[in-house]
Design a protein around this motif. Structure first.
Motif, PDB file in Angstrom:
ATOM      1  N   GLN A  17      -3.994   6.069   1.232  1.00 14.72           N
ATOM      2  CA  GLN A  17      -3.416   5.911   2.562  1.00 14.72           C
ATOM      3  C   GLN A  17      -2.846   7.232   3.057  1.00 14.72           C
ATOM      4  O   GLN A  17      -2.262   7.994   2.278  1.00 14.72           O
ATOM      5  N   GLN A  30      -0.019   7.926   4.332  1.00 15.86           N
ATOM      6  CA  GLN A  30       1.051   6.952   4.183  1.00 15.86           C
ATOM      7  C   GLN A  30       2.082   6.952   5.309  1.00 15.86           C
ATOM      8  O   GLN A  30       2.379   5.935   5.896  1.00 15.86           O
ATOM      9  N   LYS A  31       2.662   8.089   5.598  1.00 14.94           N
ATOM     10  CA  LYS A  31       3.797   8.109   6.524  1.00 14.94           C
ATOM     11  C   LYS A  31       3.754   9.345   7.402  1.00 14.94           C
ATOM     12  O   LYS A  31       3.293  10.414   6.972  1.00 14.94           O
ATOM     13  N   SER A  47       4.765   4.139   9.177  1.00 19.48           N
ATOM     14  CA  SER A  47       4.069   4.083   7.900  1.00 19.48           C
ATOM     15  C   SER A  47       2.778   3.312   8.104  1.00 19.48           C
ATOM     16  O   SER A  47       2.799   2.160   8.562  1.00 19.48           O
ATOM     17  N   THR A  58       0.853   1.956   5.995  1.00 20.91           N
ATOM     18  CA  THR A  58       0.766   0.754   5.171  1.00 20.91           C
ATOM     19  C   THR A  58       1.540  -0.412   5.778  1.00 20.91           C
ATOM     20  O   THR A  58       1.394  -1.542   5.329  1.00 20.91           O
ATOM     21  N   SER A  59       2.365  -0.128   6.791  1.00 24.67           N
ATOM     22  CA  SER A  59       3.189  -1.172   7.415  1.00 24.67           C
ATOM     23  C   SER A  59       2.623  -1.640   8.755  1.00 24.67           C
ATOM     24  O   SER A  59       3.287  -2.400   9.459  1.00 24.67           O
ATOM     25  N   GLN A 110       6.957  -1.474  12.469  1.00 25.28           N
ATOM     26  CA  GLN A 110       5.890  -0.624  11.960  1.00 25.28           C
ATOM     27  C   GLN A 110       5.954   0.772  12.566  1.00 25.28           C
ATOM     28  O   GLN A 110       5.519   1.744  11.934  1.00 25.28           O
ATOM     29  N   HIS A 158      10.497   7.227  -2.310  1.00 26.71           N
ATOM     30  CA  HIS A 158      10.925   5.916  -2.794  1.00 26.71           C
ATOM     31  C   HIS A 158      12.004   6.130  -3.844  1.00 26.71           C
ATOM     32  O   HIS A 158      12.153   7.198  -4.415  1.00 26.71           O
ATOM     33  N   PHE A 209      10.034  -2.287   7.505  1.00 28.83           N
ATOM     34  CA  PHE A 209       9.995  -0.871   7.172  1.00 28.83           C
ATOM     35  C   PHE A 209      11.403  -0.387   6.801  1.00 28.83           C
ATOM     36  O   PHE A 209      12.338  -0.544   7.584  1.00 28.83           O
ATOM     37  N   SER A 250       5.630  -3.070   1.489  1.00 25.92           N
ATOM     38  CA  SER A 250       4.329  -2.402   1.555  1.00 25.92           C
ATOM     39  C   SER A 250       4.390  -0.887   1.551  1.00 25.92           C
ATOM     40  O   SER A 250       3.411  -0.237   1.189  1.00 25.92           O
ATOM     41  N   SER A 251       5.510  -0.281   1.926  1.00 29.56           N
ATOM     42  CA  SER A 251       5.541   1.182   2.008  1.00 29.56           C
ATOM     43  C   SER A 251       6.119   1.841   0.756  1.00 29.56           C
ATOM     44  O   SER A 251       6.367   3.045   0.752  1.00 29.56           O
TER      45      SER A 251
END
Length: 503
Positions: A163, A165-166, A189, A191-192, A198, A240, A345, A482-483
């Motif tokens: 992904q 991703q962000k 993100s 993935t969101s 989102q 994360h 998110f 999900s993120s």
């Protein structure tokens, strides 16, 4: 004399002086050429010396700026005064850190911590920075199902994907008065996509009255733990947290907050907010009262600083032993309607230690629901950095009580504790960092934990670009969305590889 002899004598009289002049001209030309070559060589040497001086000056200014913002301010002011004396143009605005010297044709300059300075004059400053990364995530090592402490079984949707991703874009600076600050950002993100919040557009405004008191209003992170106290993105992991930090922390909400420096090495931040996490929650879902209070106080006794953003890891290589100690406390009155969605998110959900949402239908399987609850959480942390080594730890204690319910539930309160520890070493200065982390939660409904092992590789010997590779082991994770690379109920190994750009 015969005519031929006269002609010969006349020709000789005319030709010989010309030859002498020609010989003289050749000698002069040769001398001038030598002098010109010598001057060019001297000029080349002076140019090389000048470039060497400029590079040395820039290096020393960067070192002074990194070591002492106060000294950097004096350097910037001196440079501004010299510039004003040499030109009728207005002197540049005084900066906390001196700007890098722009190359010919550039429209702005790059300053670490600010990004690119797009515009700067007597009326204001506009800086643009970004954070983004590409992530490969493999969760095939997780168990397919998870059973909570009440016997409910859920199936995990395991991911093995790549992904972009962000993306976070920040627009910040000051306007009209250097003390009047602004921040506006766009945050999403991939993935969101399709989840609540989102895409986030937010920001805040503030005024810096004094080093001891700055006041802001808008959307900000509650200073509930160290990771929500503006240390991002200078973490060991990429984007994360450990599961203990994720379980206990607050998140982003609208409110008003103050921060400042109380003494040398002592700083604080305190915030009044709408709730624990407003992302994905609209105004009609709020209870209409300021029920969330959060504060942090931290002390850096040995060096008075702890690196950029008081972040984790000693990438900056402290030659002196740097230490940090902090305390945090947050209290919030929460209701079911004011909680973000489970995939929200950067959400902050109130859960039991087995991952059960306290605001879900019949959480204890006794026929009763919780509609309101009071959250209180205290955290203490400490750490050190020295010559590329670091060790960071944080402990948590959380209380959930004062429940408003419909139907019976078996408890009057829930109490959980936990901790995290992360250590790192710069294996190759400025290039390769290794780290390890562990966290655990202790509760009445399970004692989940996680272990992480990872490396950060900096290919350009700069903090702004890195390759992060990590192996993450989870045991009954009570958090996830999900993120992030973990899921609620995850057991087993997950692997991530991220290419991260942050400037």
């Amino acid at each position: 004399m015969k005519p031929s002899l006269v002609a010969l004598m006349v020709s000789a009289a005319l030709v010989l002086p010309g030859q002498a002049l020609a010989e003289l001209g050749d000698a002069r030309a040769e001398q001038l050429a030598k002098e010109l070559a010598a001057l060019k060589a001297m000029k080349a040497e002076l140019d090389a010396k000048s470039r060497e001086f400029e590079q040395r000056i820039e290096t020393l200014e960067a070192e002074v700026s990194e070591a002492s913002p106060e000294a950097a301010t004096l350097i910037a002011a001196d440079a501004a005064a010299n510039s004003a004396a040499a030109s009728a143009a207005p002197a540049p605005v005084k900066q906390t850190k001196p700007a890098a010297k722009p190359e010919k044709g550039e429209s702005g300059v790059f300053e670490p911590g600010k990004g690119f300075v797009i515009a700067r004059d007597s009326m204001g400053e506009l800086d643009i920075s970004a954070f983004t990364y590409v992530r490969y995530l493999n969760q095939d090592g997780f168990d397919d199902t998870y059973t909570d402490s009440f016997g409910r079984t859920s199936t995990l949707d395991l991911r093995n994907d790549l992904q972009f991703q962000k993306i976070t874009l920040n627009f910040k600076g000051w306007i009209f008065d250097p003390k009047f600050r602004y921040l506006m950002y766009a945050w999403t993100s991939n993935t969101s996509q399709g989840d609540p919040a989102q895409v986030v557009l937010g920001g805040n405004l503030g005024y810096q009255f004094d080093p001891a008191f700055n006041l802001y209003a808008g959307i900000g992170a509650l200073p509930s733990t160290r990771s929500t106290n503006y240390t991002f993105p200078t973490w060991l992991k990429n984007d994360h947290r450990t599961i203990a930090d994720e379980f206990f922390r607050g998140s982003y909400t609208s409110g008003i907050w103050a921060n400042g420096k109380l003494a040398e090495g002592v700083e604080y931040r305190a915030m009044i907010g709408n709730n624990l996490s407003q992302l994905g929650v609209n105004a009609a879902q709020m209870d209409g009262e300021f029920n969330t209070l959060s504060g942090a106080l931290w002390w850096m006794p040995t060096t008075g600083e702890y690196g950029p953003g008081q972040g984790l890891g000693d990438y900056e290589h402290h030659d002196e032993f740097a230490t940090l100690f902090g305390v945090h406390f947050t209290r919030s009155r929460e209701d079911a309607q004011g909680q973000p969605g489970t995939e929200g998110f950067e959400n902050s959900q109130l859960r039991l230690s087995d991952g059960t949402l306290i605001f879900r239908t019949d959480p204890f399987m006794t026929g009763g629901d919780i509609r309101k609850a009071t959250y209180q959480m205290a955290a203490i942390n400490g750490g050190f950095k020295y010559k590329g080594w670091s060790l960071e730890a944080e402990a948590y204690q959380r209380w959930l009580d004062d429940f408003v319910t419909t139907g019976p539930i078996p408890v009057n309160s829930v109490e959980d504790s936990g901790f995290q520890i992360q250590g790192s070493a710069m294996v190759i200065p400025n290039r390769l960092q290794a780290y390890a982390g562990y966290s655990q939660i202790f509760g009445d409904y399970g004692d989940p934990y996680d272990v992480s092992l990872g490396v950060n590789y900096y290919p350009l010997d700069r903090r702004e670009l890195r390759l992060n590779m990590q192996a993450l082991y989870l045991n009954d994770s009570p958090v996830g969305y999900s993120s992030v690379p973990f899921q609620v109920g995850a057991n087993g190994w997950a692997f991530t590889t991220d290419v991260v750009l942050a400037f």
